[in-house]
Scaffold this motif. Sequence first.
Motif, PDB file in Angstrom:
ATOM      1  N   GLY A  95      50.592  40.545  51.571  1.00 57.42           N
ATOM      2  CA  GLY A  95      50.024  39.395  52.262  1.00 57.42           C
ATOM      3  C   GLY A  95      48.567  39.579  52.610  1.00 57.42           C
ATOM      4  O   GLY A  95      48.059  38.957  53.550  1.00 57.42           O
ATOM      5  N   GLY A  96      47.876  40.438  51.849  1.00 57.83           N
ATOM      6  CA  GLY A  96      46.470  40.704  52.126  1.00 57.83           C
ATOM      7  C   GLY A  96      45.549  39.638  51.556  1.00 57.83           C
ATOM      8  O   GLY A  96      45.985  38.681  50.905  1.00 57.83           O
ATOM      9  N   ASP A  97      44.262  39.833  51.789  1.00 58.68           N
ATOM     10  CA  ASP A  97      43.242  38.895  51.329  1.00 58.68           C
ATOM     11  C   ASP A  97      42.816  39.288  49.915  1.00 58.68           C
ATOM     12  O   ASP A  97      42.271  40.377  49.703  1.00 58.68           O
ATOM     13  CB  ASP A  97      42.045  38.926  52.278  1.00 58.68           C
ATOM     14  CG  ASP A  97      40.991  37.882  51.913  1.00 58.68           C
ATOM     15  OD1 ASP A  97      41.206  37.124  50.947  1.00 58.68           O
ATOM     16  OD2 ASP A  97      39.945  37.846  52.599  1.00 58.68           O
ATOM     17  N   LEU A  98      43.065  38.400  48.978  1.00 57.47           N
ATOM     18  CA  LEU A  98      42.742  38.678  47.572  1.00 57.47           C
ATOM     19  C   LEU A  98      41.293  38.370  47.220  1.00 57.47           C
ATOM     20  O   LEU A  98      40.852  38.677  46.112  1.00 57.47           O
ATOM     21  CB  LEU A  98      43.657  37.850  46.660  1.00 57.47           C
ATOM     22  CG  LEU A  98      45.107  38.322  46.550  1.00 57.47           C
ATOM     23  CD1 LEU A  98      45.967  37.210  45.994  1.00 57.47           C
ATOM     24  CD2 LEU A  98      45.199  39.559  45.658  1.00 57.47           C
ATOM     25  N   ALA A  99      40.554  37.782  48.139  1.00 59.58           N
ATOM     26  CA  ALA A  99      39.212  37.299  47.814  1.00 59.58           C
ATOM     27  C   ALA A  99      38.293  38.425  47.344  1.00 59.58           C
ATOM     28  O   ALA A  99      37.577  38.288  46.349  1.00 59.58           O
ATOM     29  CB  ALA A  99      38.600  36.590  49.018  1.00 59.58           C
ATOM     30  N   GLU A 100      38.303  39.563  48.045  1.00 62.47           N
ATOM     31  CA  GLU A 100      37.409  40.657  47.676  1.00 62.47           C
ATOM     32  C   GLU A 100      37.769  41.235  46.316  1.00 62.47           C
ATOM     33  O   GLU A 100      36.884  41.557  45.518  1.00 62.47           O
ATOM     34  CB  GLU A 100      37.439  41.749  48.743  1.00 62.47           C
ATOM     35  CG  GLU A 100      36.714  41.369  50.018  1.00 62.47           C
ATOM     36  CD  GLU A 100      36.542  42.552  50.957  1.00 62.47           C
ATOM     37  OE1 GLU A 100      36.795  43.697  50.518  1.00 62.47           O
ATOM     38  OE2 GLU A 100      36.154  42.342  52.100  1.00 62.47           O
ATOM     39  N   THR A 101      39.059  41.388  46.049  1.00 59.31           N
ATOM     40  CA  THR A 101      39.487  41.903  44.749  1.00 59.31           C
ATOM     41  C   THR A 101      39.087  40.941  43.642  1.00 59.31           C
ATOM     42  O   THR A 101      38.623  41.363  42.572  1.00 59.31           O
ATOM     43  CB  THR A 101      41.010  42.119  44.731  1.00 59.31           C
ATOM     44  OG1 THR A 101      41.383  42.979  45.810  1.00 59.31           O
ATOM     45  CG2 THR A 101      41.453  42.740  43.417  1.00 59.31           C
ATOM     46  N   GLN A 134      53.865  26.351  43.165  1.00 60.41           N
ATOM     47  CA  GLN A 134      52.448  26.319  43.537  1.00 60.41           C
ATOM     48  C   GLN A 134      52.050  27.534  44.370  1.00 60.41           C
ATOM     49  O   GLN A 134      50.925  28.013  44.276  1.00 60.41           O
ATOM     50  CB  GLN A 134      52.144  25.029  44.293  1.00 60.41           C
ATOM     51  CG  GLN A 134      52.248  23.764  43.441  1.00 60.41           C
ATOM     52  CD  GLN A 134      51.192  23.716  42.340  1.00 60.41           C
ATOM     53  OE1 GLN A 134      50.102  24.220  42.506  1.00 60.41           O
ATOM     54  NE2 GLN A 134      51.552  23.111  41.219  1.00 60.41           N
ATOM     55  N   GLY A 135      52.962  28.052  45.171  1.00 56.73           N
ATOM     56  CA  GLY A 135      52.625  29.171  46.046  1.00 56.73           C
ATOM     57  C   GLY A 135      52.404  30.477  45.334  1.00 56.73           C
ATOM     58  O   GLY A 135      51.934  31.448  45.930  1.00 56.73           O
ATOM     59  N   ILE A 136      52.723  30.519  44.047  1.00 57.61           N
ATOM     60  CA  ILE A 136      52.621  31.772  43.311  1.00 57.61           C
ATOM     61  C   ILE A 136      51.183  32.262  43.213  1.00 57.61           C
ATOM     62  O   ILE A 136      50.933  33.458  43.059  1.00 57.61           O
ATOM     63  CB  ILE A 136      53.249  31.601  41.910  1.00 57.61           C
ATOM     64  CG1 ILE A 136      53.622  32.960  41.329  1.00 57.61           C
ATOM     65  CG2 ILE A 136      52.335  30.850  40.950  1.00 57.61           C
ATOM     66  CD1 ILE A 136      54.458  32.889  40.076  1.00 57.61           C
ATOM     67  N   ALA A 137      50.227  31.349  43.282  1.00 62.37           N
ATOM     68  CA  ALA A 137      48.813  31.721  43.166  1.00 62.37           C
ATOM     69  C   ALA A 137      48.072  31.533  44.485  1.00 62.37           C
ATOM     70  O   ALA A 137      46.848  31.418  44.496  1.00 62.37           O
ATOM     71  CB  ALA A 137      48.151  30.899  42.067  1.00 62.37           C
ATOM     72  N   ALA A 138      48.785  31.524  45.592  1.00 63.91           N
ATOM     73  CA  ALA A 138      48.153  31.301  46.894  1.00 63.91           C
ATOM     74  C   ALA A 138      47.068  32.339  47.159  1.00 63.91           C
ATOM     75  O   ALA A 138      47.226  33.514  46.862  1.00 63.91           O
ATOM     76  CB  ALA A 138      49.204  31.368  47.992  1.00 63.91           C
ATOM     77  N   GLY A 139      45.946  31.874  47.681  1.00 63.61           N
ATOM     78  CA  GLY A 139      44.857  32.775  48.028  1.00 63.61           C
ATOM     79  C   GLY A 139      43.850  33.002  46.934  1.00 63.61           C
ATOM     80  O   GLY A 139      42.839  33.670  47.148  1.00 63.61           O
ATOM     81  N   LEU A 140      44.097  32.440  45.759  1.00 66.63           N
ATOM     82  CA  LEU A 140      43.176  32.650  44.638  1.00 66.63           C
ATOM     83  C   LEU A 140      42.393  31.403  44.274  1.00 66.63           C
ATOM     84  O   LEU A 140      41.326  31.500  43.675  1.00 66.63           O
ATOM     85  CB  LEU A 140      43.953  33.132  43.400  1.00 66.63           C
ATOM     86  CG  LEU A 140      44.399  34.582  43.405  1.00 66.63           C
ATOM     87  CD1 LEU A 140      45.205  34.894  42.153  1.00 66.63           C
ATOM     88  CD2 LEU A 140      43.213  35.520  43.510  1.00 66.63           C
ATOM     89  N   GLY A 141      42.901  30.234  44.604  1.00 65.76           N
ATOM     90  CA  GLY A 141      42.237  29.027  44.152  1.00 65.76           C
ATOM     91  C   GLY A 141      42.498  28.815  42.673  1.00 65.76           C
ATOM     92  O   GLY A 141      43.335  29.492  42.071  1.00 65.76           O
ATOM     93  N   PRO A 142      41.769  27.921  42.034  1.00 66.13           N
ATOM     94  CA  PRO A 142      42.040  27.616  40.625  1.00 66.13           C
ATOM     95  C   PRO A 142      41.432  28.610  39.638  1.00 66.13           C
ATOM     96  O   PRO A 142      41.755  28.575  38.463  1.00 66.13           O
ATOM     97  CB  PRO A 142      41.392  26.238  40.445  1.00 66.13           C
ATOM     98  CG  PRO A 142      40.256  26.239  41.430  1.00 66.13           C
ATOM     99  CD  PRO A 142      40.744  27.031  42.617  1.00 66.13           C
ATOM    100  N   ARG A 143      40.523  29.504  40.112  1.00 66.03           N
ATOM    101  CA  ARG A 143      39.838  30.422  39.206  1.00 66.03           C
ATOM    102  C   ARG A 143      39.961  31.865  39.696  1.00 66.03           C
ATOM    103  O   ARG A 143      39.784  32.150  40.879  1.00 66.03           O
ATOM    104  CB  ARG A 143      38.342  30.068  39.092  1.00 66.03           C
ATOM    105  CG  ARG A 143      38.076  28.863  38.217  1.00 66.03           C
ATOM    106  CD  ARG A 143      36.608  28.463  38.259  1.00 66.03           C
ATOM    107  NE  ARG A 143      35.682  29.563  37.968  1.00 66.03           N
ATOM    108  CZ  ARG A 143      35.425  30.010  36.729  1.00 66.03           C
ATOM    109  NH1 ARG A 143      36.034  29.466  35.693  1.00 66.03           N
ATOM    110  NH2 ARG A 143      34.560  30.991  36.543  1.00 66.03           N
ATOM    111  N   ALA A 144      40.256  32.759  38.757  1.00 68.60           N
ATOM    112  CA  ALA A 144      40.286  34.193  39.056  1.00 68.60           C
ATOM    113  C   ALA A 144      40.272  34.944  37.738  1.00 68.60           C
ATOM    114  O   ALA A 144      40.711  34.423  36.707  1.00 68.60           O
ATOM    115  CB  ALA A 144      41.525  34.565  39.860  1.00 68.60           C
ATOM    116  N   ALA A 145      39.763  36.162  37.763  1.00 64.03           N
ATOM    117  CA  ALA A 145      39.804  37.006  36.571  1.00 64.03           C
ATOM    118  C   ALA A 145      41.258  37.247  36.178  1.00 64.03           C
ATOM    119  O   ALA A 145      42.149  37.301  37.036  1.00 64.03           O
ATOM    120  CB  ALA A 145      39.094  38.327  36.839  1.00 64.03           C
TER     121      ALA A 145
END
Length: 241
Positions: A95-101, A134-145
């Motif tokens: 449940g951490g913050d994925l933004a930095e990764t 929809q919750g499977i990608a929570a915290g990433l938004g529509p774009r991620a590596a």
Amino acid sequence: MRAATATATPPRTAITMAMAMTIDTAALVRLMSWLSPAFPVGGFNYSHGLEQAVAAELVSDRETLKSWLDALTTRGSAWNDLVLLAEAWRQAGEGGDLAETAQLAEALAGSSERHLETMNQGSAFLAAASAWGQGIAAGLGPRAALPVAVGACAARSGLPLEATLAAYLQAFLSNQVQAAQRLMPIGQTGGIDVLSTLEPLIGEIAARASRSTLDDLGSSTLNADIAAMRHETMPSRIFVS
């Protein structure tokens, strides 16, 4: 004087690797779906710089292709992807913050085409994976590596880390072999030979990456990185990267 003896650690055989990556059928089917060539991420459009490497005769046959892929896997961009996937898997699972990764993964793309490759595929993966909720990608938004997208979705689906890493790496290497088959005369038999030879490496590196941290990030594949950059100016090309 008698020399001291020590018991060596036995190598990871195919059986021990299979035991280490035990996975139930439902999880296996999901990984096969997500990382198959049919999953709509557009992987067939990208050569990861291999097209330029073939043009420069750095890769010209089965043996040089094996060496090229071995280097990417053990000390290049593929290794970094696995470390990032493992970090995203842990962050999502806790449940951490994925933004930095996610930001780090994007920043580590070594050229404009490598950036395009990972971001386009990652965004396409997130869009397609939303079919599982929809919750499977929570915290990433529509774009991620791509590795971050796969790692986060795998954790939220309860997929085991080592098996996910192995499946991700096998998919990457398979895509590279398919690109090579379009770029040089190795044929289907040659391509299968390359993939079969790399199987033990896939298991070994997946196990190592499952124990990795961000401190293990690093690359020393200069020829591959330069090829990815030089591909941008190729006058005639098949692939986007």
